[in-house]
Design a protein around this motif. Sequence first.
Motif, short mmCIF file in Angstrom:
data_model
loop_
_atom_site.label_atom_id
_atom_site.label_comp_id
_atom_site.label_asym_id
_atom_site.label_seq_id
_atom_site.Cartn_x
_atom_site.Cartn_y
_atom_site.Cartn_z
N HIS A 26 -2.25 -94.82 24.13
CA HIS A 26 -2.70 -93.53 23.62
C HIS A 26 -2.33 -92.40 24.59
O HIS A 26 -1.89 -91.32 24.15
CB HIS A 26 -4.20 -93.57 23.40
N GLN A 27 -2.49 -92.63 25.87
CA GLN A 27 -2.12 -91.62 26.86
C GLN A 27 -0.60 -91.44 26.94
O GLN A 27 -0.11 -90.33 27.09
CB GLN A 27 -2.68 -92.00 28.22
N GLN A 87 0.81 -89.30 24.16
CA GLN A 87 0.42 -87.90 24.31
C GLN A 87 1.23 -87.20 25.41
O GLN A 87 1.56 -86.02 25.27
CB GLN A 87 -1.07 -87.81 24.63
#
Length: 497
Positions: A283-284, A287
């Motif tokens: 998820h990081q 992003q």
Amino acid sequence: MSAREKSDLPKVAEKRANKVASAAAELAERRGGAKENAELQSTVRTQSRAAVSQAQSRIRETVIRNRRDKLTALLHHLTVDVLRASFFGLKKFAAPGVDEMTWTEYAKGLEENLADLRSRVQTGAYRALPSRRTYIPKPDGRQRPLGIAALEDKIVQAAVVAILTPIYEAEFLGFSYGFRPKRNQHQALDALAFGIGRRRINWVLDCDVQSFFDKVSQSWLMRFIEHRIGDRRIIRLIAKWLTAGVLEQGRLIVTEEGTPQGAVISPLLANIYLHYVYDLWVHQWRQRCARGDVVVVRYADDTIVGFEHRHEAEQFLADLKARLARFGLALHPDKTRLIEFGRCAIANRRTQGLGKPESFDFLGFTHYCATRRSGSGFVLGRKPVRKRMRAKLREIKEQLMAIRHEGTERQGRWLRQVLRGWMAYYAVPMSGSAISAFRHHMIERWHGALMRRSQRRRLTWTRMKKIADRHLPFPRILHPWPEKRFLVTIQGGSPVR
């Protein structure tokens, strides 16, 4: 712990006083000496499930109030009612573990056994027994090791899972689907179909972690659990199950890494491990590093990641290998592939003279690029994995030969159940021809078994078709509109997809 290791763990706030609500009053005790009947047993099961639901609701409320706090008082939720619900949730006719205790034998003195078990768990006198190792065949012909836990270990593990589930359901991300309540394989397949069909996906990375359950670092796993769980008694219980070992052919094998495959708590532990090692990192990463669309779907240790740009996919693969290596894991070299896949793949490969786009397997389906009947427009094709279909047909043939002397009515009822079960999972859009072929091959094997019963008269194929049509359902799509179903499913859910 080194600074690098600390950076791998999510930051949590300092532990404050736990404000878990006090346990509700226990349900009234049943009358002693009364004979059990079906109605009373059903009532007890319902009351036990209600007690579990109440405990989970209290834990869920505490998690919502204090999202960053460690939960320091959890074991008091492990009541006799919770243990009873866990017992009734087990399979009655499952193979026994090293204790050789069956479900039926334990049920004879259920209340006394559960009261004694709870007392031992609460006082720390409970001891986990090693799992009995057995092997089950895999579709590719290899053997998968499976650990069969003792009955009381299954009961306590199921109770702990019921307690921990509301805690981690508030933590897990939306693209994780494996072994979670109210989530299943078809929801993961719908999410993948939506991502490939509605997003700008041109490359697909099919990842497979090599021997995941055998390579899980127990030390890292305990650190991850301690980030959220502050009850040392729960921590000790989990540690007992991890280090209980495996009994194989009378020899005790000490397990220093991995989680026991087949244990009730293993799926939850696997999700916790992958949540910190993979989900949060992915998820990081998308992003911070991705400029194009990135779609992630994970089911247990199988994950599919879709990318808009090839260079981002290659960078992700390199970073993922480094990330997994830090935690003792590695991608399977033969089962991990980066392929061109999506709405532009057919035209791009035709232009380059490379033939049709490659396909990939996920959750029992082969996914491939296709076009609409009009010849224009991309559509995601899905059909059952060929080797699984062959294995199932081989199993059907063996069973039919074993019951070939029984009446066609009984054979037809059994085959109808098998075909309905197969269609309940595999009857998705674009798989109609595969389901029809499976039904046809099933009829062929049924015809062959009936022909082996006697040589006095031949059973014509026309008559066989009439018999089959009377017993077997016709193929139809049972899971239509995957993209629309996905949009309905995520309403009010996690925004992380």
